[in-house]
Design a protein around this motif. Structure first.
Motif, short mmCIF file in Angstrom:
data_model
loop_
_atom_site.label_atom_id
_atom_site.label_comp_id
_atom_site.label_asym_id
_atom_site.label_seq_id
_atom_site.Cartn_x
_atom_site.Cartn_y
_atom_site.Cartn_z
N GLN A 13 0.82 -1.20 0.00
CA GLN A 13 0.00 0.00 0.00
C GLN A 13 0.86 1.25 0.00
O GLN A 13 0.54 2.25 -0.65
CB GLN A 13 -0.93 0.01 1.21
CG GLN A 13 -1.93 1.17 1.20
CD GLN A 13 -2.86 1.11 -0.01
OE1 GLN A 13 -3.51 0.09 -0.26
NE2 GLN A 13 -2.92 2.19 -0.78
N ALA A 14 1.98 1.22 0.75
CA ALA A 14 2.88 2.38 0.77
C ALA A 14 3.42 2.68 -0.62
O ALA A 14 3.51 3.84 -1.03
CB ALA A 14 4.03 2.13 1.74
N CYS A 15 3.74 1.61 -1.35
CA CYS A 15 4.22 1.78 -2.73
C CYS A 15 3.15 2.44 -3.58
O CYS A 15 3.43 3.37 -4.35
CB CYS A 15 4.60 0.42 -3.29
SG CYS A 15 5.26 0.45 -4.95
N GLU A 16 1.92 1.99 -3.42
CA GLU A 16 0.82 2.56 -4.19
C GLU A 16 0.61 4.04 -3.85
O GLU A 16 0.35 4.87 -4.72
CB GLU A 16 -0.46 1.77 -3.88
CG GLU A 16 -1.58 1.95 -4.88
CD GLU A 16 -1.41 1.11 -6.13
OE1 GLU A 16 -2.26 1.22 -7.01
OE2 GLU A 16 -0.41 0.35 -6.24
N GLY A 42 11.30 -4.92 -5.73
CA GLY A 42 10.33 -5.32 -4.72
C GLY A 42 9.13 -6.04 -5.29
O GLY A 42 9.25 -7.07 -5.96
N THR A 43 7.94 -5.49 -5.04
CA THR A 43 6.72 -6.11 -5.55
C THR A 43 6.58 -5.99 -7.05
O THR A 43 5.84 -6.76 -7.68
CB THR A 43 5.48 -5.46 -4.91
OG1 THR A 43 5.42 -4.08 -5.29
CG2 THR A 43 5.50 -5.57 -3.38
N GLY A 44 7.26 -5.02 -7.65
CA GLY A 44 7.12 -4.76 -9.09
C GLY A 44 6.15 -3.64 -9.42
O GLY A 44 6.01 -3.26 -10.58
N GLN A 45 5.49 -3.08 -8.39
CA GLN A 45 4.48 -2.04 -8.63
C GLN A 45 5.07 -0.77 -9.22
O GLN A 45 4.48 -0.15 -10.10
CB GLN A 45 3.76 -1.70 -7.32
CG GLN A 45 2.82 -2.77 -6.83
CD GLN A 45 2.38 -2.55 -5.40
OE1 GLN A 45 2.89 -3.19 -4.48
NE2 GLN A 45 1.46 -1.63 -5.18
N ILE A 71 7.38 -9.75 -9.56
CA ILE A 71 7.63 -8.67 -10.51
C ILE A 71 7.11 -9.05 -11.89
O ILE A 71 6.45 -8.26 -12.57
CB ILE A 71 9.14 -8.34 -10.56
CG1 ILE A 71 9.62 -7.82 -9.19
CG2 ILE A 71 9.43 -7.32 -11.66
CD1 ILE A 71 11.13 -7.75 -9.07
N ARG A 72 7.38 -10.29 -12.30
CA ARG A 72 6.91 -10.76 -13.61
C ARG A 72 5.38 -10.80 -13.65
O ARG A 72 4.76 -10.51 -14.70
CB ARG A 72 7.48 -12.14 -13.91
CG ARG A 72 8.97 -12.13 -14.24
CD ARG A 72 9.47 -13.55 -14.49
NE ARG A 72 10.89 -13.58 -14.79
CZ ARG A 72 11.40 -13.44 -16.00
NH1 ARG A 72 10.59 -13.24 -17.03
NH2 ARG A 72 12.71 -13.47 -16.20
N ALA A 73 4.76 -11.14 -12.52
CA ALA A 73 3.30 -11.20 -12.48
C ALA A 73 2.70 -9.81 -12.69
O ALA A 73 1.72 -9.64 -13.43
CB ALA A 73 2.84 -11.78 -11.15
#
Length: 208
Positions: A13-16, A42-45, A71-73
């Protein structure tokens, strides 16, 4: 209304929350750049968000191997022609990835990894960015040895309870380390939630 993503995607959520403020800085800092290496995707976001909004850049993601599937997802969920699949980059052992990069972006890494790995990050960046290359580093920092907020103090305590070698870094120490590797601080941007975005440039002839 926020976009809906599949529940199996890794999510921060912080990334978002911080993507739009970071983008406003990167749009200027990377305006004349062509190929960016993201260290610690990280998450890929971040990669899927920035690549689609900065189409003049080739955006290379990287991280530890265990993060590559997530990340690929994200990249499969939100593909972009200028977004590249992750390559392995482990600050404990990896060499600089293949390819010529004229910019580096890293988010929330300096306080997560141990200080020797922060030192290696700057050694790699300083040793491989060309003259005039740009490093943008996002995250929370202390100034003058002091926390800038109670929330940052609490976050630092939580980090050190998990890993005593992690924790918020003093901005002055980071700037001094960058200077040792030919990177001078160009801008220090205030970000929401008591974060900063430090922009460094690889020294060019005639510049201190």
């Amino acid at each position: 209304m926020p976009a809906i993503q599949p529940p199996d995607l890794p999510f921060s959520q912080a990334c978002e929350n911080n993507q739009a403020p970071i983008l406003s800085v990167l749009a200027q800092a990377f305006a004349d750049r062509r190929r960016v290496l993201e260290i610690g995707s990280g998450t890929g976001q971040h990669g899927v968000y920035f690549a689609r909004r900065l189409p003049h850049l080739m955006w290379q993601t990287s991280d530890l191997a265990e993060h590559h599937a997530g990340i690929r997802a994200w990249q499969a969920h939100r593909p972009a022609p200028n977004l590249l699949p992750p390559v392995l980059l482990d600050l404990r052992a990896s060499d600089w990835p293949q390819g010529a990069f004229d910019a580096v972006f890293t988010s929330n890494t300096a306080h997560i990894v141990a200080w020797p790995l922060v030192q290696r990050l700057f050694a790699l960046v300083g040793g491989h960015l060309p003259e005039g290359g740009v490093l943008a580093m996002y995250g929370p920092f202390n100034y003058g040895g002091a926390f800038t907020s109670d929330s940052n103090r609490a976050f630092d305590a939580w980090l050190r309870s998990r890993d005593p070698e992690s924790g918020l870094r003093d901005a002055e120490d980071v700037v001094a380390l960058a200077s040792q590797h030919g990177l001078r601080l160009e801008d220090d941007h205030a970000m929401p939630a008591n974060n900063r975005l430090l922009v460094f440039r690889r020294n060019v002839p005639g510049c201190p």
